[in-house]
Design a protein around this motif. Structure first.
Motif, PDB file in Angstrom:
ATOM      1  N   PHE A  95     -27.056  -2.619 -13.757  1.00 13.49           N
ATOM      2  CA  PHE A  95     -27.473  -2.258 -15.107  1.00 13.49           C
ATOM      3  C   PHE A  95     -28.074  -3.461 -15.831  1.00 13.49           C
ATOM      4  CE2 PHE A  95     -26.501  -1.604 -19.648  1.00 13.49           C
ATOM      5  CZ  PHE A  95     -27.186  -0.423 -19.856  1.00 13.49           C
ATOM      6  N   GLU A  96     -27.408  -4.609 -15.714  1.00 11.25           N
ATOM      7  CA  GLU A  96     -27.897  -5.804 -16.402  1.00 11.25           C
ATOM      8  C   GLU A  96     -29.149  -6.368 -15.754  1.00 11.25           C
ATOM      9  OE1 GLU A  96     -24.825  -8.687 -16.901  1.00 11.25           O
ATOM     10  OE2 GLU A  96     -23.631  -7.383 -18.191  1.00 11.25           O
ATOM     11  N   SER A  97     -29.189  -6.388 -14.422  1.00 13.14           N
ATOM     12  CA  SER A  97     -30.332  -7.024 -13.758  1.00 13.14           C
ATOM     13  C   SER A  97     -31.594  -6.162 -13.781  1.00 13.14           C
ATOM     14  CB  SER A  97     -29.979  -7.383 -12.310  1.00 13.14           C
ATOM     15  OG  SER A  97     -29.754  -6.203 -11.564  1.00 13.14           O
ATOM     16  N   ILE A  98     -31.451  -4.867 -13.793  1.00  9.41           N
ATOM     17  CA  ILE A  98     -32.637  -4.000 -13.765  1.00  9.41           C
ATOM     18  C   ILE A  98     -33.053  -3.578 -15.163  1.00  9.41           C
ATOM     19  CG2 ILE A  98     -33.594  -1.833 -12.905  1.00  9.41           C
ATOM     20  CD1 ILE A  98     -33.156  -3.906 -10.721  1.00  9.41           C
ATOM     21  N   LEU A  99     -32.216  -2.871 -15.854  1.00  6.39           N
ATOM     22  CA  LEU A  99     -32.629  -2.269 -17.126  1.00  6.39           C
ATOM     23  C   LEU A  99     -32.565  -3.245 -18.297  1.00  6.39           C
ATOM     24  CD1 LEU A  99     -31.155   1.289 -16.748  1.00  6.39           C
ATOM     25  CD2 LEU A  99     -33.507   0.585 -16.534  1.00  6.39           C
ATOM     26  N   LEU A 100     -31.457  -3.926 -18.449  1.00 12.92           N
ATOM     27  CA  LEU A 100     -31.359  -4.840 -19.586  1.00 12.92           C
ATOM     28  C   LEU A 100     -32.358  -5.986 -19.472  1.00 12.92           C
ATOM     29  CD1 LEU A 100     -27.593  -5.133 -20.560  1.00 12.92           C
ATOM     30  CD2 LEU A 100     -29.453  -4.054 -21.785  1.00 12.92           C
ATOM     31  N   SER A 101     -32.573  -6.489 -18.262  1.00  7.66           N
ATOM     32  CA  SER A 101     -33.548  -7.574 -18.126  1.00  7.66           C
ATOM     33  C   SER A 101     -34.953  -7.081 -18.461  1.00  7.66           C
ATOM     34  CB  SER A 101     -33.510  -8.171 -16.714  1.00  7.66           C
ATOM     35  OG  SER A 101     -33.934  -7.215 -15.765  1.00  7.66           O
ATOM     36  N   ARG A 102     -35.259  -5.843 -18.118  1.00  5.52           N
ATOM     37  CA  ARG A 102     -36.568  -5.282 -18.464  1.00  5.52           C
ATOM     38  C   ARG A 102     -36.704  -5.131 -19.980  1.00  5.52           C
ATOM     39  NH1 ARG A 102     -38.673  -0.221 -15.288  1.00  5.52           N
ATOM     40  NH2 ARG A 102     -38.821  -1.826 -13.715  1.00  5.52           N
ATOM     41  N   LEU A 103     -35.664  -4.649 -20.635  1.00  2.00           N
ATOM     42  CA  LEU A 103     -35.712  -4.515 -22.092  1.00  2.00           C
ATOM     43  C   LEU A 103     -35.779  -5.880 -22.780  1.00  2.00           C
ATOM     44  CD1 LEU A 103     -33.179  -1.607 -22.708  1.00  2.00           C
ATOM     45  CD2 LEU A 103     -35.660  -1.542 -22.933  1.00  2.00           C
ATOM     46  N   ARG A 104     -35.072  -6.867 -22.237  1.00  3.13           N
ATOM     47  CA  ARG A 104     -35.131  -8.218 -22.803  1.00  3.13           C
ATOM     48  C   ARG A 104     -36.536  -8.798 -22.666  1.00  3.13           C
ATOM     49  NH1 ARG A 104     -29.509  -9.890 -19.927  1.00  3.13           N
ATOM     50  NH2 ARG A 104     -28.105  -8.930 -21.459  1.00  3.13           N
ATOM     51  N   ASP A 105     -37.170  -8.560 -21.517  1.00  6.04           N
ATOM     52  CA  ASP A 105     -38.554  -9.028 -21.323  1.00  6.04           C
ATOM     53  C   ASP A 105     -39.512  -8.366 -22.311  1.00  6.04           C
ATOM     54  OD1 ASP A 105     -37.954 -10.781 -19.285  1.00  6.04           O
ATOM     55  OD2 ASP A 105     -38.477  -9.377 -17.670  1.00  6.04           O
ATOM     56  N   ILE A 106     -39.318  -7.083 -22.524  1.00  7.46           N
ATOM     57  CA  ILE A 106     -40.185  -6.366 -23.468  1.00  7.46           C
ATOM     58  C   ILE A 106     -40.004  -6.921 -24.878  1.00  7.46           C
ATOM     59  CG2 ILE A 106     -40.581  -4.133 -24.579  1.00  7.46           C
ATOM     60  CD1 ILE A 106     -39.943  -2.840 -21.843  1.00  7.46           C
ATOM     61  N   LEU A 107     -38.745  -7.159 -25.270  1.00  3.92           N
ATOM     62  CA  LEU A 107     -38.486  -7.719 -26.591  1.00  3.92           C
ATOM     63  C   LEU A 107     -39.081  -9.124 -26.697  1.00  3.92           C
ATOM     64  CD1 LEU A 107     -37.129  -7.512 -29.386  1.00  3.92           C
ATOM     65  CD2 LEU A 107     -35.135  -8.602 -28.345  1.00  3.92           C
ATOM     66  N   ALA A 108     -38.909  -9.938 -25.656  1.00  2.29           N
ATOM     67  CA  ALA A 108     -39.448 -11.301 -25.678  1.00  2.29           C
ATOM     68  C   ALA A 108     -40.975 -11.279 -25.789  1.00  2.29           C
ATOM     69  CB  ALA A 108     -39.023 -12.057 -24.417  1.00  2.29           C
ATOM     70  N   GLU A 109     -41.611 -10.361 -25.098  1.00  4.76           N
ATOM     71  CA  GLU A 109     -43.065 -10.261 -25.175  1.00  4.76           C
ATOM     72  C   GLU A 109     -43.511  -9.831 -26.571  1.00  4.76           C
ATOM     73  OE1 GLU A 109     -46.678  -7.970 -22.878  1.00  4.76           O
ATOM     74  OE2 GLU A 109     -44.789  -8.293 -21.845  1.00  4.76           O
ATOM     75  N   GLU A 162     -30.943   3.445 -28.113  1.00  2.15           N
ATOM     76  CA  GLU A 162     -30.878   2.656 -29.342  1.00  2.15           C
ATOM     77  C   GLU A 162     -31.659   1.352 -29.198  1.00  2.15           C
ATOM     78  OE1 GLU A 162     -26.759   2.095 -30.204  1.00  2.15           O
ATOM     79  OE2 GLU A 162     -26.415   4.209 -30.682  1.00  2.15           O
ATOM     80  N   ALA A 163     -31.545   0.714 -28.036  1.00  2.00           N
ATOM     81  CA  ALA A 163     -32.257  -0.545 -27.810  1.00  2.00           C
ATOM     82  C   ALA A 163     -33.771  -0.318 -27.810  1.00  2.00           C
ATOM     83  CB  ALA A 163     -31.816  -1.177 -26.488  1.00  2.00           C
ATOM     84  N   ILE A 164     -34.213   0.742 -27.167  1.00  2.00           N
ATOM     85  CA  ILE A 164     -35.655   1.050 -27.138  1.00  2.00           C
ATOM     86  C   ILE A 164     -36.170   1.363 -28.523  1.00  2.00           C
ATOM     87  CG2 ILE A 164     -37.351   2.718 -26.305  1.00  2.00           C
ATOM     88  CD1 ILE A 164     -35.693   2.827 -23.685  1.00  2.00           C
ATOM     89  N   ASP A 165     -35.419   2.147 -29.279  1.00  2.00           N
ATOM     90  CA  ASP A 165     -35.820   2.466 -30.659  1.00  2.00           C
ATOM     91  C   ASP A 165     -35.874   1.193 -31.508  1.00  2.00           C
ATOM     92  OD1 ASP A 165     -36.070   5.138 -30.035  1.00  2.00           O
ATOM     93  OD2 ASP A 165     -34.069   5.681 -30.800  1.00  2.00           O
ATOM     94  N   GLY A 166     -34.897   0.321 -31.307  1.00  2.00           N
ATOM     95  CA  GLY A 166     -34.870  -0.934 -32.057  1.00  2.00           C
ATOM     96  C   GLY A 166     -36.040  -1.840 -31.713  1.00  2.00           C
ATOM     97  N   ILE A 167     -36.401  -1.900 -30.434  1.00  2.00           N
ATOM     98  CA  ILE A 167     -37.532  -2.747 -30.024  1.00  2.00           C
ATOM     99  C   ILE A 167     -38.832  -2.171 -30.597  1.00  2.00           C
ATOM    100  CG2 ILE A 167     -38.913  -3.457 -28.041  1.00  2.00           C
ATOM    101  CD1 ILE A 167     -36.268  -3.660 -26.464  1.00  2.00           C
ATOM    102  N   GLU A 168     -38.984  -0.846 -30.549  1.00  2.00           N
ATOM    103  CA  GLU A 168     -40.199  -0.232 -31.091  1.00  2.00           C
ATOM    104  C   GLU A 168     -40.322  -0.462 -32.592  1.00  2.00           C
ATOM    105  OE1 GLU A 168     -40.077   3.880 -30.020  1.00  2.00           O
ATOM    106  OE2 GLU A 168     -40.772   3.490 -27.980  1.00  2.00           O
ATOM    107  N   ALA A 169     -39.200  -0.459 -33.295  1.00  2.00           N
ATOM    108  CA  ALA A 169     -39.224  -0.604 -34.735  1.00  2.00           C
ATOM    109  C   ALA A 169     -39.283  -2.055 -35.174  1.00  2.00           C
ATOM    110  CB  ALA A 169     -37.998   0.070 -35.349  1.00  2.00           C
ATOM    111  N   TRP A 170     -39.033  -2.993 -34.273  1.00  2.00           N
ATOM    112  CA  TRP A 170     -38.941  -4.406 -34.645  1.00  2.00           C
ATOM    113  C   TRP A 170     -40.304  -4.967 -35.022  1.00  2.00           C
ATOM    114  CZ3 TRP A 170     -41.029  -9.031 -33.173  1.00  2.00           C
ATOM    115  CH2 TRP A 170     -40.395 -10.170 -33.688  1.00  2.00           C
ATOM    116  N   LYS A 171     -40.315  -5.760 -36.091  1.00  2.00           N
ATOM    117  CA  LYS A 171     -41.508  -6.513 -36.509  1.00  2.00           C
ATOM    118  C   LYS A 171     -41.044  -7.846 -37.024  1.00  2.00           C
ATOM    119  CE  LYS A 171     -44.566  -2.781 -37.497  1.00  2.00           C
ATOM    120  NZ  LYS A 171     -45.485  -2.160 -38.373  1.00  2.00           N
ATOM    121  N   ALA A 172     -41.895  -8.851 -36.880  1.00  2.00           N
ATOM    122  CA  ALA A 172     -41.541 -10.204 -37.309  1.00  2.00           C
ATOM    123  C   ALA A 172     -41.510 -10.320 -38.819  1.00  2.00           C
ATOM    124  CB  ALA A 172     -42.545 -11.214 -36.751  1.00  2.00           C
TER     125      ALA A 172
END
Length: 172
Positions: A95-109, A162-172
């Motif tokens: 779970f951490e290596s596949i999905l969470l790492s992908r979501l973390r990369d998307i957020l970092a980008e 929730e994480a995907i919704d949060g990343i989509e809604a996030w702005k600097a």
């Protein structure tokens, strides 16, 4: 050969054959026509074909630039759905290596694009417990992605939503 060139060739050839037959009927059999008289229509035919083909060779056709549109294909969706399904019941490491790492990369980008900081620097800052929440500015989103994960099952899927919704809604 193009169709118009072939039509021109057939038309000119038939005119030449008619010319030879007509010439043969006018001239008695004892007299043979000169080679130049017979070759002149062939030379004219060759000139017509050369001019037609050279015109086409010097005027290239316009080729449209290929546009590559990346479509989100059904198999990509199926693959991602399968990963989520496996992660909901799979091990913590998967779970951490596949999905969470992908979501973390998307957020970092996304943070990198919004702030103008290099992606690698953003990743390092996000992992830091002090700088990460300040950079994201959204404590619940940061906790979802960088804290310990939830137990198996539907709670993991809910956490991913929730994480995907949060990343989509996030702005600097």
């Amino acid at each position: 050969m193009r169709r118009s060139t072939l039509k021109l060739l057939l038309l000119a050839s038939s005119v030449y054959v008619l010319f030879v037959v007509f010439l043969r009927s006018l001239v008695p059999e004892t007299l043979t026509p000169s080679i130049t008289l017979l070759a002149l229509p062939l030379i004219i035919l060759t000139l017509i074909l050369v001019s037609d083909l050279s015109y086409r060779a010097t005027a290239p056709s316009k080729t449209p630039a290929p546009t590559r549109l990346r479509r989100f294909q059904a198999r990509d969706v199926q693959y991602l759905s399968r990963q989520v399904e496996v992660a909901s019941s799979g091990s913590q490491a998967y779970f951490e290596s596949i999905l969470l790492s992908r979501l973390r990369d998307i957020l970092a980008e996304k943070v990198s694009l919004e702030t103008g900081v290099e992606k690698e620097n953003v990743k390092r800052e996000l992992v830091d417990v002090v700088k990460g929440p300040a950079l994201v500015g959204n404590e619940p989103l940061y906790r979802l992605l960088y804290s310990s994960t939830t137990p198996k099952g539907a709670t993991r899927v809910k956490m991913l939503r929730e994480a995907i919704d949060g990343i989509e809604a996030w702005k600097a």
